[in-house]
Scaffold this motif. Sequence first.
Motif, PDB file in Angstrom:
ATOM      1  N   VAL A  34       0.805  -1.219   0.000  1.00 36.36           N
ATOM      2  CA  VAL A  34       0.000   0.000   0.000  1.00 36.36           C
ATOM      3  C   VAL A  34       0.837   1.267   0.000  1.00 36.36           C
ATOM      4  O   VAL A  34       0.304   2.341   0.078  1.00 36.36           O
ATOM      5  CB  VAL A  34      -1.010   0.033   1.174  1.00 36.36           C
ATOM      6  N   ASN A  35       2.126   1.132  -0.127  1.00 37.58           N
ATOM      7  CA  ASN A  35       2.962   2.314  -0.215  1.00 37.58           C
ATOM      8  C   ASN A  35       3.678   2.414  -1.552  1.00 37.58           C
ATOM      9  O   ASN A  35       4.562   3.199  -1.722  1.00 37.58           O
ATOM     10  CB  ASN A  35       3.962   2.343   0.936  1.00 37.58           C
ATOM     11  N   SER A  36       3.264   1.590  -2.502  1.00 39.02           N
ATOM     12  CA  SER A  36       3.867   1.682  -3.819  1.00 39.02           C
ATOM     13  C   SER A  36       3.227   2.824  -4.587  1.00 39.02           C
ATOM     14  O   SER A  36       2.104   3.208  -4.328  1.00 39.02           O
ATOM     15  CB  SER A  36       3.677   0.371  -4.587  1.00 39.02           C
ATOM     16  N   ASN A  87       6.184   5.111  12.195  1.00 30.82           N
ATOM     17  CA  ASN A  87       7.147   4.496  11.284  1.00 30.82           C
ATOM     18  C   ASN A  87       7.191   2.977  11.464  1.00 30.82           C
ATOM     19  O   ASN A  87       8.258   2.388  11.499  1.00 30.82           O
ATOM     20  CB  ASN A  87       8.534   5.116  11.463  1.00 30.82           C
ATOM     21  N   ALA A  88       6.030   2.363  11.560  1.00 31.10           N
ATOM     22  CA  ALA A  88       5.943   0.904  11.681  1.00 31.10           C
ATOM     23  C   ALA A  88       5.574   0.296  10.331  1.00 31.10           C
ATOM     24  O   ALA A  88       4.965   0.950   9.485  1.00 31.10           O
ATOM     25  CB  ALA A  88       4.896   0.516  12.722  1.00 31.10           C
ATOM     26  N   THR A  89       5.944  -0.954  10.146  1.00 28.80           N
ATOM     27  CA  THR A  89       5.582  -1.702   8.952  1.00 28.80           C
ATOM     28  C   THR A  89       4.760  -2.909   9.370  1.00 28.80           C
ATOM     29  O   THR A  89       5.153  -3.638  10.282  1.00 28.80           O
ATOM     30  CB  THR A  89       6.841  -2.171   8.195  1.00 28.80           C
ATOM     31  N   VAL A  90       3.644  -3.107   8.715  1.00 28.55           N
ATOM     32  CA  VAL A  90       2.771  -4.252   8.969  1.00 28.55           C
ATOM     33  C   VAL A  90       2.906  -5.203   7.790  1.00 28.55           C
ATOM     34  O   VAL A  90       2.829  -4.774   6.634  1.00 28.55           O
ATOM     35  CB  VAL A  90       1.299  -3.799   9.116  1.00 28.55           C
ATOM     36  N   ARG A  91       3.115  -6.487   8.097  1.00 27.84           N
ATOM     37  CA  ARG A  91       3.193  -7.509   7.050  1.00 27.84           C
ATOM     38  C   ARG A  91       2.211  -8.618   7.377  1.00 27.84           C
ATOM     39  O   ARG A  91       2.161  -9.082   8.513  1.00 27.84           O
ATOM     40  CB  ARG A  91       4.605  -8.084   6.946  1.00 27.84           C
ATOM     41  N   SER A 101       1.358 -11.344   1.737  1.00 28.80           N
ATOM     42  CA  SER A 101       0.089 -10.921   1.166  1.00 28.80           C
ATOM     43  C   SER A 101      -0.101  -9.404   1.232  1.00 28.80           C
ATOM     44  O   SER A 101      -0.775  -8.826   0.403  1.00 28.80           O
ATOM     45  CB  SER A 101      -1.044 -11.631   1.913  1.00 28.80           C
ATOM     46  N   LEU A 102       0.489  -8.747   2.240  1.00 26.55           N
ATOM     47  CA  LEU A 102       0.353  -7.297   2.403  1.00 26.55           C
ATOM     48  C   LEU A 102       1.569  -6.736   3.106  1.00 26.55           C
ATOM     49  O   LEU A 102       2.044  -7.319   4.083  1.00 26.55           O
ATOM     50  CB  LEU A 102      -0.891  -6.957   3.242  1.00 26.55           C
ATOM     51  N   THR A 103       2.047  -5.619   2.613  1.00 28.87           N
ATOM     52  CA  THR A 103       3.021  -4.799   3.330  1.00 28.87           C
ATOM     53  C   THR A 103       2.429  -3.405   3.400  1.00 28.87           C
ATOM     54  O   THR A 103       2.033  -2.855   2.369  1.00 28.87           O
ATOM     55  CB  THR A 103       4.375  -4.736   2.588  1.00 28.87           C
ATOM     56  N   ALA A 104       2.331  -2.848   4.604  1.00 31.75           N
ATOM     57  CA  ALA A 104       1.762  -1.511   4.774  1.00 31.75           C
ATOM     58  C   ALA A 104       2.567  -0.749   5.813  1.00 31.75           C
ATOM     59  O   ALA A 104       2.954  -1.321   6.834  1.00 31.75           O
ATOM     60  CB  ALA A 104       0.306  -1.605   5.215  1.00 31.75           C
ATOM     61  N   ASN A 105       2.809   0.520   5.566  1.00 30.20           N
ATOM     62  CA  ASN A 105       3.492   1.378   6.528  1.00 30.20           C
ATOM     63  C   ASN A 105       2.472   2.290   7.190  1.00 30.20           C
ATOM     64  O   ASN A 105       1.523   2.744   6.547  1.00 30.20           O
ATOM     65  CB  ASN A 105       4.576   2.208   5.837  1.00 30.20           C
ATOM     66  N   THR A 106       2.693   2.575   8.460  1.00 28.00           N
ATOM     67  CA  THR A 106       1.772   3.452   9.175  1.00 28.00           C
ATOM     68  C   THR A 106       2.018   4.912   8.789  1.00 28.00           C
ATOM     69  O   THR A 106       3.125   5.301   8.433  1.00 28.00           O
ATOM     70  CB  THR A 106       1.919   3.292  10.699  1.00 28.00           C
ATOM     71  N   ASP A 107       0.961   5.697   8.882  1.00 32.84           N
ATOM     72  CA  ASP A 107       1.055   7.122   8.581  1.00 32.84           C
ATOM     73  C   ASP A 107       1.326   7.905   9.867  1.00 32.84           C
ATOM     74  O   ASP A 107       1.615   7.313  10.908  1.00 32.84           O
ATOM     75  CB  ASP A 107      -0.205   7.608   7.851  1.00 32.84           C
ATOM     76  N   GLU A 119      -4.907 -11.432   0.054  1.00 31.63           N
ATOM     77  CA  GLU A 119      -5.030 -12.885   0.063  1.00 31.63           C
ATOM     78  C   GLU A 119      -4.995 -13.403   1.495  1.00 31.63           C
ATOM     79  O   GLU A 119      -4.142 -13.032   2.285  1.00 31.63           O
ATOM     80  CB  GLU A 119      -3.896 -13.522  -0.742  1.00 31.63           C
ATOM     81  N   GLY A 120      -5.960 -14.267   1.830  1.00 36.06           N
ATOM     82  CA  GLY A 120      -6.040 -14.852   3.159  1.00 36.06           C
ATOM     83  C   GLY A 120      -7.080 -14.207   4.047  1.00 36.06           C
ATOM     84  O   GLY A 120      -7.498 -14.802   5.030  1.00 36.06           O
ATOM     85  N   LEU A 121      -7.503 -12.972   3.736  1.00 36.08           N
ATOM     86  CA  LEU A 121      -8.501 -12.285   4.557  1.00 36.08           C
ATOM     87  C   LEU A 121      -9.891 -12.433   3.960  1.00 36.08           C
ATOM     88  O   LEU A 121     -10.058 -12.489   2.750  1.00 36.08           O
ATOM     89  CB  LEU A 121      -8.163 -10.799   4.689  1.00 36.08           C
ATOM     90  N   SER A 122     -10.875 -12.421   4.831  1.00 36.78           N
ATOM     91  CA  SER A 122     -12.269 -12.584   4.415  1.00 36.78           C
ATOM     92  C   SER A 122     -12.777 -11.374   3.655  1.00 36.78           C
ATOM     93  O   SER A 122     -12.523 -10.231   4.031  1.00 36.78           O
ATOM     94  CB  SER A 122     -13.151 -12.789   5.645  1.00 36.78           C
ATOM     95  N   THR A 123     -13.489 -11.653   2.590  1.00 46.00           N
ATOM     96  CA  THR A 123     -14.191 -10.603   1.862  1.00 46.00           C
ATOM     97  C   THR A 123     -15.698 -10.813   1.996  1.00 46.00           C
ATOM     98  O   THR A 123     -16.477 -10.158   1.331  1.00 46.00           O
ATOM     99  CB  THR A 123     -13.819 -10.628   0.359  1.00 46.00           C
ATOM    100  N   GLY A 124     -16.079 -11.759   2.853  1.00 43.29           N
ATOM    101  CA  GLY A 124     -17.482 -12.082   3.041  1.00 43.29           C
ATOM    102  C   GLY A 124     -17.983 -13.117   2.061  1.00 43.29           C
ATOM    103  O   GLY A 124     -19.145 -13.469   2.060  1.00 43.29           O
ATOM    104  N   ASN A 125     -17.105 -13.632   1.216  1.00 45.40           N
ATOM    105  CA  ASN A 125     -17.500 -14.599   0.184  1.00 45.40           C
ATOM    106  C   ASN A 125     -16.778 -15.923   0.378  1.00 45.40           C
ATOM    107  O   ASN A 125     -15.830 -16.233  -0.325  1.00 45.40           O
ATOM    108  CB  ASN A 125     -17.170 -14.053  -1.215  1.00 45.40           C
TER     109      ASN A 125
END
Length: 167
Positions: A34-36, A87-91, A101-107, A119-125
């Motif tokens: 999400v930071n690309s 300045n944390a990174t979530v993977r 499946s996800l790399t995100a940095n905090t704002d 991928e791996g998280l529920s979308t309700g389907n």
Amino acid sequence: MLKTFIAQCTTIALALQLAACGSGGDAGTTPVDVNSSTSATNSSQSTGSHNPGQACMNSGCHDGTNNAEQFTAAGTIYTSSGVAQANATVRLYVHNTNTLSLTANTDGSGNFYTTQAVEGLSTGNGLVSGVDVEVEGPGGIRTMPGLVTNGSCNACHGVSNGRIVVD
């Protein structure tokens, strides 16, 4: 004290596993970053979003019921002193794999979020495999024990469980 020891052992074991296997996904899998610069949504490092600590995906805001973007994963990271960790990174890794499946940095508000499918998280389907969570701050990496199937981190953390903390 035993809980701390077990948590440290888990962190060390995961770090060794990641070092041995690498941190990339399978050849056919593209993780959400999400930071690309190509991402449609991202949390900016320099500015803060709003409502840190709130369950934004369950509040009628970012749950697809109004005009705001619908998040697929979101949360807030704090320091041990209780302030936002900017300045944390979530993977997120597909459960029991080394597939990122996800790399995100905090704002600036300590928030991270994405509107892209994770991928791996529920979308309700239907059924999902779940994800394993890793958060990295200036002082190291913390992992969440157990399987996560829902991307609404603040729906539990800060409510029925403690805040997500990494220094």
